[in-house]
Design an enzyme around this catalytic site. Structure first.
Site, PDB file in Angstrom:
ATOM      1  N   ASP A  24     -17.148   7.106  -1.693  1.00 20.53           N
ATOM      2  CA  ASP A  24     -15.873   7.006  -0.987  1.00 20.53           C
ATOM      3  C   ASP A  24     -15.560   8.406  -0.453  1.00 20.53           C
ATOM      4  OD1 ASP A  24     -13.375   6.251  -0.042  1.00 20.53           O
ATOM      5  OD2 ASP A  24     -12.393   6.298  -2.010  1.00 20.53           O
ATOM      6  N   GLN A  65     -10.095  -3.955  -3.294  1.00 20.48           N
ATOM      7  CA  GLN A  65     -11.396  -3.449  -2.874  1.00 20.48           C
ATOM      8  C   GLN A  65     -12.456  -3.845  -3.903  1.00 20.48           C
ATOM      9  OE1 GLN A  65     -12.279  -1.679   0.052  1.00 20.48           O
ATOM     10  NE2 GLN A  65     -14.279  -2.250  -0.743  1.00 20.48           N
ATOM     11  N   HIS A 112      -7.197   0.547  -6.542  1.00 22.21           N
ATOM     12  CA  HIS A 112      -7.450  -0.264  -5.335  1.00 22.21           C
ATOM     13  C   HIS A 112      -8.158  -1.563  -5.766  1.00 22.21           C
ATOM     14  CE1 HIS A 112      -7.777  -1.345  -1.270  1.00 22.21           C
ATOM     15  NE2 HIS A 112      -8.608  -0.441  -0.804  1.00 22.21           N
ATOM     16  N   ARG A 172     -13.675  -8.502   1.891  1.00 26.43           N
ATOM     17  CA  ARG A 172     -12.246  -8.287   1.629  1.00 26.43           C
ATOM     18  C   ARG A 172     -11.480  -9.561   1.988  1.00 26.43           C
ATOM     19  NH1 ARG A 172     -10.091  -3.148   1.453  1.00 26.43           N
ATOM     20  NH2 ARG A 172      -8.244  -4.320   0.815  1.00 26.43           N
ATOM     21  N   ARG A 218       0.885  -1.175   0.000  1.00 25.64           N
ATOM     22  CA  ARG A 218       0.000   0.000   0.000  1.00 25.64           C
ATOM     23  C   ARG A 218       0.914   1.213   0.000  1.00 25.64           C
ATOM     24  NH1 ARG A 218      -5.331   1.464   3.411  1.00 25.64           N
ATOM     25  NH2 ARG A 218      -6.093   0.089   1.771  1.00 25.64           N
ATOM     26  N   CYS A 236     -16.405   1.744   0.435  1.00 24.88           N
ATOM     27  CA  CYS A 236     -15.213   0.933   0.721  1.00 24.88           C
ATOM     28  C   CYS A 236     -14.782   1.061   2.179  1.00 24.88           C
ATOM     29  CB  CYS A 236     -14.080   1.330  -0.208  1.00 24.88           C
ATOM     30  SG  CYS A 236     -13.630   3.068  -0.055  1.00 24.88           S
TER      31      CYS A 236
END
Ligand code: CP
Ligand code: NVA
Length: 306
Positions: free
Chosen positions: A226, A134, A131, A293, A104, A265
């Site tokens: 988001d 996700q 991402h 996830r 990340r 998310c």
């Protein structure tokens, strides 16, 4: 992507058939986790974090454990990257110790450089541009709820950011329609949008961008949002709060499509991108989405490392 080493940097590395297989496997892993408890026996995943995380860190760590393997949390500040060791050298060294790397980070270029220099799979656990992990969980959540993906109408109200980019790629690959509703100046990256639109045409999905909130959720199957200020953009927070006024996903917007589910998310900011009523209401599947996830990434880890 080389034939030998699989990477997941943007979701585009995976064929549409593989993606469907991955979602099938994610459902199986969720239904019967015990069947997969030795899949990655003795394997280690190095997890480099240059940004904060709750879901990504915990789901990968628990996921590796549940597959019989082990995960190492490597904070960017504590490993030598923080003191100037190159990404390339880090990739080469980690490739001698562990069997997979999750990273990340900020610049997407960093993820690409890591993958280019690693002899083991590299997974993007969020960059400024993408991402993909996700999106895997999002697709699993939509598939669970609707029993299909093709033809669904997904409306994303918010910033044309990393989450939106991956989602539009995922939608294009699975034949879902995707509409991004954002203020002028916060559109998605033009190249990523174009690529998603080209892929979408092949699979019967329309990928579009609009600036008008009112009416945008009509006929939607899912409304997604988001944060307005992503990690690394903290200095722009006030400017963004102003720019995104009127882009909150609230009861009024959700009323445009009574059947639509709400997705996020997470982490969420109630009173900014989503009202508390929608976030905590009975059409919100955000915690199923967070749970997925774990299952989706276990399927991914099996696919790439087993
Ligand atoms: N959605 C997500 O990636 O959450 P974290 O930042 O907590 O990992
Ligand atoms: N767009 C957000 C997603 C967090 C999971 C960010 O990058 O901070």
């Amino acid at each position: 992507m080389s034939k030998k080493v699989r990477h997941l940097l943007t979701l585009e590395e995976i064929s549409n058939k593989e993606l469907a297989g991955l979602l099938d496997l994610a459902a199986k892993v969720k239904a019967k986790p015990s069947k997969y408890k030795k899949e990655l026996k003795g394997q280690c995943l190095g997890m480099i974090f240059e940004k904060s995380s709750t879901r990504t860190r915990v789901s990968f760590e628990v996921g590796m454990y549940q597959l019989g393997g082990h995960a190492l949390f490597l904070s960017g500040n504590d490993i030598q990257i923080g003191r100037g060791e190159t990404i390339a050298d880090t990739a080469k060294v980690l490739s001698r110790f562990v069997q997979g790397i999750m990273i990340r980070t900020f610049a997407h270029k960093t993820v690409e450089e890591l993958a280019a220099n690693a002899s083991i799979p590299v997974i993007n656990g969020l960059s400024d541009a993408h991402h993909p992990c996700q999106t895997l969980a999002d697709l699993q959540t939509l598939q669970e709820h609707y029993g299909k993906l093709k033809g669904l109408r997904l409306v994303f109200v918010g910033d044309g950011n990393n989450v939106a980019h991956s989602l539009m790629i995922g939608a294009a690959k699975t034949g879902m329609h995707f509409k991004l509703v954002c203020p002028a100046g916060y559109e998605p990256d033009k190249t990523i949008l174009k690529r998603a639109q080209i892929e979408g045409v092949k699979n019967g999905s329309r990928i579009e961008v609009t600036h008008t909130v009112t009416g945008s959720a009509k006929n939607a199957d899912a409304v997604y949002t988001d944060v307005w200020t992503s990690m690394g953009q903290e200095a722009e927070k006030n400017k963004r709060l102003n720019a995104f006024k009127g882009f909150e996903v609230n009861e009024k917007l959700m009323a445009e499509s009574p059947k639509a589910i709400f997705l996020h998310c997470l982490p969420a900011h109630r009173g900014e991108e989503v009202s508390a009523g929608v976030m905590d209401g009975n059409r919100s599947l955000v915690f199923d989405q967070a749970e997925n996830r774990l299952h989706a990434q276990k399927a991914l880890l099996i696919h790439m490392m087993a």
